[in-house]
Write a protein that holds these residues in place. Structure first.
Motif, PDB file in Angstrom:
ATOM      1  N   MET A 156       0.840  -1.162   0.000  1.00 13.85           N
ATOM      2  CA  MET A 156       0.000   0.000   0.000  1.00 13.85           C
ATOM      3  C   MET A 156       0.899   1.243   0.000  1.00 13.85           C
ATOM      4  SD  MET A 156      -2.956   1.191   2.690  1.00 13.85           S
ATOM      5  CE  MET A 156      -3.914  -0.273   2.517  1.00 13.85           C
ATOM      6  N   ASN A 157       0.547   2.209  -0.875  1.00 17.72           N
ATOM      7  CA  ASN A 157       1.286   3.470  -0.954  1.00 17.72           C
ATOM      8  C   ASN A 157       0.518   4.563  -0.235  1.00 17.72           C
ATOM      9  OD1 ASN A 157       3.271   2.356  -2.565  1.00 17.72           O
ATOM     10  ND2 ASN A 157       2.188   2.854  -4.457  1.00 17.72           N
ATOM     11  N   TYR A 158       1.242   5.355   0.505  1.00 15.08           N
ATOM     12  CA  TYR A 158       0.645   6.468   1.222  1.00 15.08           C
ATOM     13  C   TYR A 158       1.041   7.780   0.546  1.00 15.08           C
ATOM     14  CZ  TYR A 158      -0.333   3.125   4.894  1.00 15.08           C
ATOM     15  OH  TYR A 158      -0.794   2.063   5.586  1.00 15.08           O
ATOM     16  N   ILE A 159       0.089   8.684   0.504  1.00 17.44           N
ATOM     17  CA  ILE A 159       0.364  10.012  -0.048  1.00 17.44           C
ATOM     18  C   ILE A 159       0.623  10.948   1.119  1.00 17.44           C
ATOM     19  CG2 ILE A 159      -0.575  11.935  -1.362  1.00 17.44           C
ATOM     20  CD1 ILE A 159      -2.293   9.923  -2.861  1.00 17.44           C
ATOM     21  N   THR A 160       1.766  11.581   1.058  1.00 16.26           N
ATOM     22  CA  THR A 160       2.139  12.492   2.137  1.00 16.26           C
ATOM     23  C   THR A 160       1.819  13.933   1.738  1.00 16.26           C
ATOM     24  OG1 THR A 160       4.367  12.836   1.298  1.00 16.26           O
ATOM     25  CG2 THR A 160       4.036  10.955   2.796  1.00 16.26           C
ATOM     26  N   ASN A 161       1.891  14.818   2.691  1.00 19.81           N
ATOM     27  CA  ASN A 161       1.702  16.246   2.406  1.00 19.81           C
ATOM     28  C   ASN A 161       2.774  16.739   1.444  1.00 19.81           C
ATOM     29  OD1 ASN A 161      -0.572  16.529   3.958  1.00 19.81           O
ATOM     30  ND2 ASN A 161       0.521  17.260   5.768  1.00 19.81           N
ATOM     31  N   ASP A 162       3.980  16.203   1.573  1.00 20.74           N
ATOM     32  CA  ASP A 162       5.070  16.549   0.656  1.00 20.74           C
ATOM     33  C   ASP A 162       4.735  16.158  -0.784  1.00 20.74           C
ATOM     34  OD1 ASP A 162       7.226  17.984   1.464  1.00 20.74           O
ATOM     35  OD2 ASP A 162       8.624  16.279   1.483  1.00 20.74           O
ATOM     36  N   ASP A 163       4.147  14.969  -0.951  1.00 16.28           N
ATOM     37  CA  ASP A 163       3.739  14.507  -2.279  1.00 16.28           C
ATOM     38  C   ASP A 163       2.694  15.434  -2.880  1.00 16.28           C
ATOM     39  OD1 ASP A 163       5.411  12.262  -2.113  1.00 16.28           O
ATOM     40  OD2 ASP A 163       3.808  11.005  -1.264  1.00 16.28           O
ATOM     41  N   LEU A 164       1.732  15.823  -2.079  1.00 17.82           N
ATOM     42  CA  LEU A 164       0.679  16.731  -2.550  1.00 17.82           C
ATOM     43  C   LEU A 164       1.248  18.093  -2.924  1.00 17.82           C
ATOM     44  CD1 LEU A 164      -2.217  15.893  -0.067  1.00 17.82           C
ATOM     45  CD2 LEU A 164      -2.081  15.309  -2.489  1.00 17.82           C
ATOM     46  N   GLU A 165       2.186  18.578  -2.130  1.00 20.60           N
ATOM     47  CA  GLU A 165       2.805  19.876  -2.430  1.00 20.60           C
ATOM     48  C   GLU A 165       3.583  19.813  -3.743  1.00 20.60           C
ATOM     49  OE1 GLU A 165       3.819  23.844  -2.170  1.00 20.60           O
ATOM     50  OE2 GLU A 165       2.266  22.726  -1.122  1.00 20.60           O
ATOM     51  N   LYS A 166       4.318  18.746  -3.969  1.00 21.45           N
ATOM     52  CA  LYS A 166       5.066  18.571  -5.224  1.00 21.45           C
ATOM     53  C   LYS A 166       4.120  18.500  -6.413  1.00 21.45           C
ATOM     54  CE  LYS A 166       9.050  16.255  -3.194  1.00 21.45           C
ATOM     55  NZ  LYS A 166       9.723  14.965  -3.017  1.00 21.45           N
ATOM     56  N   PHE A 167       3.000  17.786  -6.227  1.00 18.21           N
ATOM     57  CA  PHE A 167       2.007  17.685  -7.290  1.00 18.21           C
ATOM     58  C   PHE A 167       1.403  19.056  -7.597  1.00 18.21           C
ATOM     59  CE2 PHE A 167      -2.493  17.065  -8.505  1.00 18.21           C
ATOM     60  CZ  PHE A 167      -2.285  16.480  -9.740  1.00 18.21           C
ATOM     61  N   ARG A 168       1.080  19.822  -6.558  1.00 20.37           N
ATOM     62  CA  ARG A 168       0.501  21.163  -6.733  1.00 20.37           C
ATOM     63  C   ARG A 168       1.450  22.067  -7.507  1.00 20.37           C
ATOM     64  NH1 ARG A 168       0.666  26.190  -4.708  1.00 20.37           N
ATOM     65  NH2 ARG A 168       2.368  25.711  -3.287  1.00 20.37           N
ATOM     66  N   VAL A 169       2.725  22.068  -7.117  1.00 19.15           N
ATOM     67  CA  VAL A 169       3.720  22.903  -7.792  1.00 19.15           C
ATOM     68  C   VAL A 169       3.863  22.482  -9.252  1.00 19.15           C
ATOM     69  CG1 VAL A 169       6.172  23.479  -7.880  1.00 19.15           C
ATOM     70  CG2 VAL A 169       4.970  23.495  -5.689  1.00 19.15           C
ATOM     71  N   SER A 170       3.900  21.185  -9.491  1.00 17.25           N
ATOM     72  CA  SER A 170       4.021  20.672 -10.858  1.00 17.25           C
ATOM     73  C   SER A 170       2.808  21.062 -11.707  1.00 17.25           C
ATOM     74  CB  SER A 170       4.165  19.149 -10.813  1.00 17.25           C
ATOM     75  OG  SER A 170       4.132  18.605 -12.096  1.00 17.25           O
ATOM     76  N   LEU A 171       1.630  20.949 -11.133  1.00 23.07           N
ATOM     77  CA  LEU A 171       0.398  21.299 -11.838  1.00 23.07           C
ATOM     78  C   LEU A 171       0.358  22.787 -12.181  1.00 23.07           C
ATOM     79  CD1 LEU A 171      -2.328  20.217 -12.832  1.00 23.07           C
ATOM     80  CD2 LEU A 171      -3.245  20.685 -10.564  1.00 23.07           C
ATOM     81  N   ILE A 172       0.745  23.625 -11.243  1.00 24.58           N
ATOM     82  CA  ILE A 172       0.768  25.072 -11.483  1.00 24.58           C
ATOM     83  C   ILE A 172       1.747  25.414 -12.599  1.00 24.58           C
ATOM     84  CG2 ILE A 172       1.461  27.288 -10.469  1.00 24.58           C
ATOM     85  CD1 ILE A 172       0.181  26.298  -7.840  1.00 24.58           C
ATOM     86  N   GLU A 173       2.910  24.793 -12.593  1.00 28.35           N
ATOM     87  CA  GLU A 173       3.899  25.040 -13.651  1.00 28.35           C
ATOM     88  C   GLU A 173       3.367  24.616 -15.016  1.00 28.35           C
ATOM     89  OE1 GLU A 173       6.765  26.769 -13.520  1.00 28.35           O
ATOM     90  OE2 GLU A 173       6.114  27.196 -11.473  1.00 28.35           O
ATOM     91  N   ASP A 174       2.692  23.480 -15.076  1.00 34.47           N
ATOM     92  CA  ASP A 174       2.118  23.011 -16.340  1.00 34.47           C
ATOM     93  C   ASP A 174       1.051  23.975 -16.855  1.00 34.47           C
ATOM     94  OD1 ASP A 174       3.756  20.790 -16.284  1.00 34.47           O
ATOM     95  OD2 ASP A 174       2.179  19.414 -15.589  1.00 34.47           O
ATOM     96  N   ILE A 175       0.215  24.473 -15.963  1.00 36.28           N
ATOM     97  CA  ILE A 175      -0.830  25.418 -16.358  1.00 36.28           C
ATOM     98  C   ILE A 175      -0.204  26.716 -16.855  1.00 36.28           C
ATOM     99  CG2 ILE A 175      -2.718  26.852 -15.478  1.00 36.28           C
ATOM    100  CD1 ILE A 175      -3.461  24.453 -13.666  1.00 36.28           C
ATOM    101  N   LYS A 176       0.840  27.189 -16.183  1.00 40.96           N
ATOM    102  CA  LYS A 176       1.528  28.406 -16.627  1.00 40.96           C
ATOM    103  C   LYS A 176       2.092  28.238 -18.031  1.00 40.96           C
ATOM    104  CE  LYS A 176       3.027  30.317 -12.185  1.00 40.96           C
ATOM    105  NZ  LYS A 176       4.202  30.577 -11.331  1.00 40.96           N
TER     106      LYS A 176
END
Length: 89
Positions: free
Chosen positions: A1-21
């Protein structure tokens, strides 16, 4: 089982924002190159300037003689296309 950490979510958010930009910058640069000096006028202003009916303006739009953009239910027309239409170019 894989757990999603707050760090993972933050990295995903930053990556998503960069892609949208990147997408927005590409879209903006393409439209800026094509419409660099284009001024857009609303339907009411065009009808008043040309003294034409809404139906005549719709005919110009649907026949492709003038460019338009529809934004939130309002039509905007290219001023340069109107000038070309009457210059015969």
């Amino acid at each position: 089982m894989n757990y999603i950490t707050n760090d993972d979510l933050e990295k995903f958010r930053v990556s998503l924002i960069e892609d949208i930009k990147k997408i927005l910058q590409t879209y903006h640069s393409e439209n800026t190159e094509n419409n660099e000096n284009t001024e857009w006028l609303r339907s009411k202003m065009i009808r008043k300037i040309l003294n034409i009916s809404p139906g005549t303006l719709q005919n110009l739009r649907t026949s492709g003689k003038i460019r338009y953009q529809k934004v939130l239910g309002s039509y905007y027309y290219s001023k340069s296309d109107l000038l070309k239409l009457f210059d015969g170019k």
